[in-house]
Structures are given as structure tokens and as C-alpha cells.
Design a protein around this motif. Structure first.
Motif, mmCIF file in Angstrom:
data_model
loop_
_atom_site.group_PDB
_atom_site.id
_atom_site.type_symbol
_atom_site.label_atom_id
_atom_site.label_comp_id
_atom_site.label_asym_id
_atom_site.label_seq_id
_atom_site.Cartn_x
_atom_site.Cartn_y
_atom_site.Cartn_z
ATOM 1 N N UNK A 18 0.791 -1.224 0.000
ATOM 2 C CA UNK A 18 0.000 0.000 0.000
ATOM 3 C C UNK A 18 0.822 1.272 0.000
ATOM 4 N N UNK A 19 2.062 1.215 -0.465
ATOM 5 C CA UNK A 19 2.930 2.397 -0.525
ATOM 6 C C UNK A 19 3.015 2.865 -1.967
ATOM 7 N N UNK A 20 1.982 3.598 -2.394
ATOM 8 C CA UNK A 20 1.862 3.998 -3.785
ATOM 9 C C UNK A 20 3.011 4.848 -4.290
ATOM 10 N N UNK A 21 3.481 5.795 -3.468
ATOM 11 C CA UNK A 21 4.581 6.661 -3.884
ATOM 12 C C UNK A 21 5.850 5.884 -4.168
ATOM 13 N N UNK A 22 6.199 4.958 -3.274
ATOM 14 C CA UNK A 22 7.374 4.120 -3.485
ATOM 15 C C UNK A 22 7.168 3.197 -4.689
ATOM 16 N N UNK A 23 5.950 2.697 -4.862
ATOM 17 C CA UNK A 23 5.657 1.833 -6.004
ATOM 18 C C UNK A 23 5.889 2.586 -7.311
ATOM 19 N N UNK A 24 5.434 3.841 -7.379
ATOM 20 C CA UNK A 24 5.647 4.655 -8.571
ATOM 21 C C UNK A 24 7.133 4.873 -8.819
ATOM 22 N N UNK A 25 7.887 5.179 -7.768
ATOM 23 C CA UNK A 25 9.325 5.418 -7.911
ATOM 24 C C UNK A 25 10.033 4.180 -8.441
ATOM 25 N N UNK A 26 9.752 3.019 -7.846
ATOM 26 C CA UNK A 26 10.439 1.803 -8.276
ATOM 27 C C UNK A 26 9.980 1.371 -9.670
ATOM 28 N N UNK A 27 8.732 1.669 -10.029
ATOM 29 C CA UNK A 27 8.270 1.389 -11.381
ATOM 30 C C UNK A 27 9.056 2.216 -12.391
ATOM 31 N N UNK A 28 9.208 3.527 -12.104
ATOM 32 C CA UNK A 28 9.992 4.392 -12.995
ATOM 33 C C UNK A 28 11.443 3.933 -13.054
ATOM 34 N N UNK A 29 11.978 3.500 -11.920
ATOM 35 C CA UNK A 29 13.365 3.016 -11.887
ATOM 36 C C UNK A 29 13.506 1.753 -12.738
ATOM 37 N N UNK A 30 12.544 0.847 -12.624
ATOM 38 C CA UNK A 30 12.579 -0.370 -13.426
ATOM 39 C C UNK A 30 12.487 -0.072 -14.910
#
Length: 385
Positions: free
Chosen positions: A292-304
Motif C-alpha cells: 500500500x505504498x503507492x509513492x514508493x511503487x511509482x518510484x520503483x516502477x519508474x526506476x525499473x
């Protein structure tokens, strides 16, 4: 001030890569949201919420796509000519699909009809899914080589008939690359909805993001294994003029070598960071979505996404568009570039204006930040979206 020509050629390879990554992160997010629209939105209000999360930004995000295309035209005119010849039908299909997105956004709310709005919702889906798939398929074909050649006047000829030009592009490896692109961008859209959509939609987006993160990592790893186990032949430069010489693709000698796509990782071990990030980013995105950590999910998605796109670029280096029918005609960063003066003028324009564009973009997102709720959408029932 004229910078070193060889350095400028390399710098524009990096800058075009940055533009493509920026396009994937920003406009790819819009495509991913569009892909999820018919599935995560259970009611018309929920679908309007999903659209409104990207409504203020999607037009600005498309600028990355236009800028990347313009940069390729100006920095690598031969690549632009070969790509728009070889991928002509594919690019037309992308263009026609993209038409559905602005028209869908603007027209779906004009008539209060379920059939009307559902039809436009699927149009918006097509405007995200088809370009995402084709972009991946295009990269998959670049990793295998494209059938074209240059004549003595450096004119490009694509070695396939117009009618059947699209069929050879749909080979198994290219389709796998297309699926990676779809999963990657759709998962990225899910992370955006986790941060911006009403909680009921965000909960579904978390589940979707977790699934698509793992899917992206597995498909990307599968592509790497396919190349390694299949011992893909790839292009290597046997001899070429000095790297700061005037561009002429026909003055080099090119050969095929088994496993050459992995040469960069043995000659420059630091490059292995790109595929590792390409796998770790989506997995961490999935974990953050599950938590449920949407901000971190977005960051790691962009990093991937950065890792996956960088892996393709590094593996192909220095080739930009290799030719499978005439290896000598293959285009590289050293022999497909514009003139020294053109690259210099463009470089300083990018140095000056890119920070301004980035700053304005960040300001726009900051000013319009917030979760879109059902109450907010109900309160403006006559809005454009």
C-alpha cells in the motif's frame, strides 16, 4: 562553443535515451491508466475518476514523445529516415490508435449514454494498449536487425514490400518485447492510480500493480534468458573510421557474432546495473503495491523502466538501427549523426531548455496534486471529463 565531435555524438545518444525514458515514465503512465480504464472502473463515476487523474497532464506528457521524435530527426537523420521507412505501417497504426485518446477524453462525457461512454472507454484503451505493444515490438526488432540498405548516395531502401512490411515485425521475440512493454506501462499506470484515485479504485490498482510488477520482471528475465540460451547473433564493428570523422555508414565493416548483445557487460562491468535494476525495479514496485505504498511503487516502477530501456540501449551500443540484410548499412551513433555544428546547437538548446521544461512540469504536478474522490466528481457532473 564547439564541443568535441566524438563527445557530442555520445552525448546525443545519452540525451535521446533520456527523452525516451522520460516519455515512458510520463506518457507511458497515461497509456497504462488508459489500459486499466475499462477494468478498474466499475461505474461511470469511477471511470471518470480514473480519467481525471491524468486529465490535466496527458497533453503535456505527450511533448516527451514529440521531442524525442524531433531529437532523432535532428541528431540522427539517417535513423529517422530508415525507421519511418521500415516501420511505416507500424507507426501509422500507432498514430491512428493515439487519435482515440484525445477524442475519447473530450467526447465520452458529451452524451449521457452507457453505450456511447463504454465505446469511448475502449477507444481510450486502444489508444494506450496498441502504442505500448508496438513500441515494444519495434525494440524487439531493433535487437534482431531490420532489413534495409543504403545505396551509394546514402538513400534508404527497406527490403520488404509495402503490403507485407508489418508481418516480419511480428516475430516471437518481438512479440515478447511487446508484452514486456505493455506489462511495464500498465503496471506504471497502476502505481499512479494508487496515489491519485479514490480509495476503492486505488485498492484494485494495488492488486493489479503487484501482479504486473512480477509479470514485468519475469518477462524481462525471460527475454534475457532467450538471448543468452539462444546465443543470439548480433552485430559487431570490425573496422571503422575515427569516431570524430564525418558521418558515412558505408565506410565501416560489420560482422555477426554469437552472444554479441552481452559484449558491453564484459567490456564495461558497470553496465550490468541496468538489467539488474530492470528486474529489481518491477519486483520492488510489486512489493510496495502490495504494502500500500503507492509513492514508493511509482518510484520503483519508474526506476525499473529506466533499467529496462537502458538495457536495450546498452546492449545495442554503438548500433542504433542495425541492418539484417546489409550489415554495412547498419547505423551507429558514430556514423548516423548530424553535423558537428547541428549537434552543438542542439546540445546547448537542451542544456538551457530541458531544466525549464522539467521545472514547469514538476510545478504543474505539485499544483494539481491530490486524490480524486467520488464526491469531487459528483460535484462537477458537467466537467469535460
Amino acid at each position: 562553443m564547439l564541443l568535441d565531435y566524438e563527445i557530442l555524438k555520445l552525448a546525443w545518444w545519452v540525451l535521446v535515451g533520456v527523452l525516451l525514458i522520460g516519455f515512458a515514465i510520463t506518457d507511458g503512465m497515461d497509456m497504462g491508466v488508459g489500459n486499466l480504464l475499462p477494468f478498474l472502473g466499475k461505474t461511470d463515476t469511477e471511470r471518470r475518476i480514473i480519467i481525471n487523474t491524468v486529465g490535466p497532464h496527458w497533453e503535456g506528457n505527450q511533448v516527451w514523445f514529440i521531442t524525442a521524435g524531433g531529437a532523432i530527426f535532428a541528431a540522427w537523420p539517417a535513423v529517422y529516415a530508415a525507421a519511418f521507412s521500415g516501420f511505416y505501417l507500424a507507426m501509422l497504426l500507432v498514430l491512428f490508435a493515439l487519435f482515440f485518446r484525445p477524442v475519447g477524453f473530450d467526447y465520452r462525457s458529451k452524451i449521457e449514454s452507457t453505450k456511447w461512454r463504454n465505446a469511448w472507454d475502449w477507444g481510450i484503451f486502444a489508444g494506450g494498449f496498441i502504442p505500448a505493444l508496438i513500441f515494444g515490438v519495434a525494440f524487439g526488432n531493433l535487437l534482431q536487425g531490420v532489413p534495409f540498405h543504403l545505396d551509394e548516395f546514402l538513400r534508404v531502401t527497406y527490403d520488404a514490400t509495402f503490403i507485407w512490411a508489418l508481418i516480419p515485425l511480428l516475430n516471437p521475440f518481438a512479440i515478447l518485447a511487446g508484452l514486456i512493454s505493455v506489462a511495464m506501462l500498465t503496471g506504471h499506470g497502476a502505481t499512479w492510480l494508487q496515489m491519485r484515485a479514490d480509495e476503492s479504485i486505488a485498492a484494485r490498482a494495488r492488486q493489479t500493480g503487484a501482479i504486473l510488477g512480477v509479470t514485468t520482471a519475469l518477462l524481462f528475465a525471460l527475454a534475457g534468458l532467450w538471448i543468452r540460451i539462444g546465443n543470439f547473433d548480433y552485430f559487431v564493428i570490425v573496422s571503422q573510421p575515427p569516431l570524430d570523422a564525418l558521418p558515412n555508414p558505408l565506410t565501416k565493416e560489420v560482422a555477426m557474432q554469437a552472444g554479441a548483445l552481452f559484449n558491453i557487460y564484459s567490456s564495461h562491468p558497470f553496465a550490468i546495473a541496468a538489467p539488474l535494476v530492470g528486474i529489481a525495479g518491477p519486483l520492488l514496485m510489486a512489493a510496495m503495491s502490495y504494502l500500500g505504498r503507492g509513492g514508493f511503487a511509482f518510484f520503483f516502477s519508474a526506476l525499473g523502466m529506466t533499467g529496462i530501456i537502458s538495457t536495450a540501449g546498452l546492449s545495442m551500443f554503438p548500433f542504433i538501427m542495425p541492418s539484417s540484410s546489409d550489415m554495412t548499412s547498419s547505423l551507429t551513433i558514430w556514423d548516423a549523426s548530424s553535423s558537428h555544428l547541428t549537434l552543438t546547437v542542439m546540445f546547448w538548446a537542451a542544456v538551457i531548455f530541458m531544466p525549464i521544461v522539467l521545472g514547469y512540469t514538476i510545478w504543474c504536478y505539485a499544483r494539481m496534486w491530490g486524490r480524486i474522490t467520488v464526491e469531487e466528481i459528483d460535484a462537477r457532473s458537467h466537467s469535460a471529463y
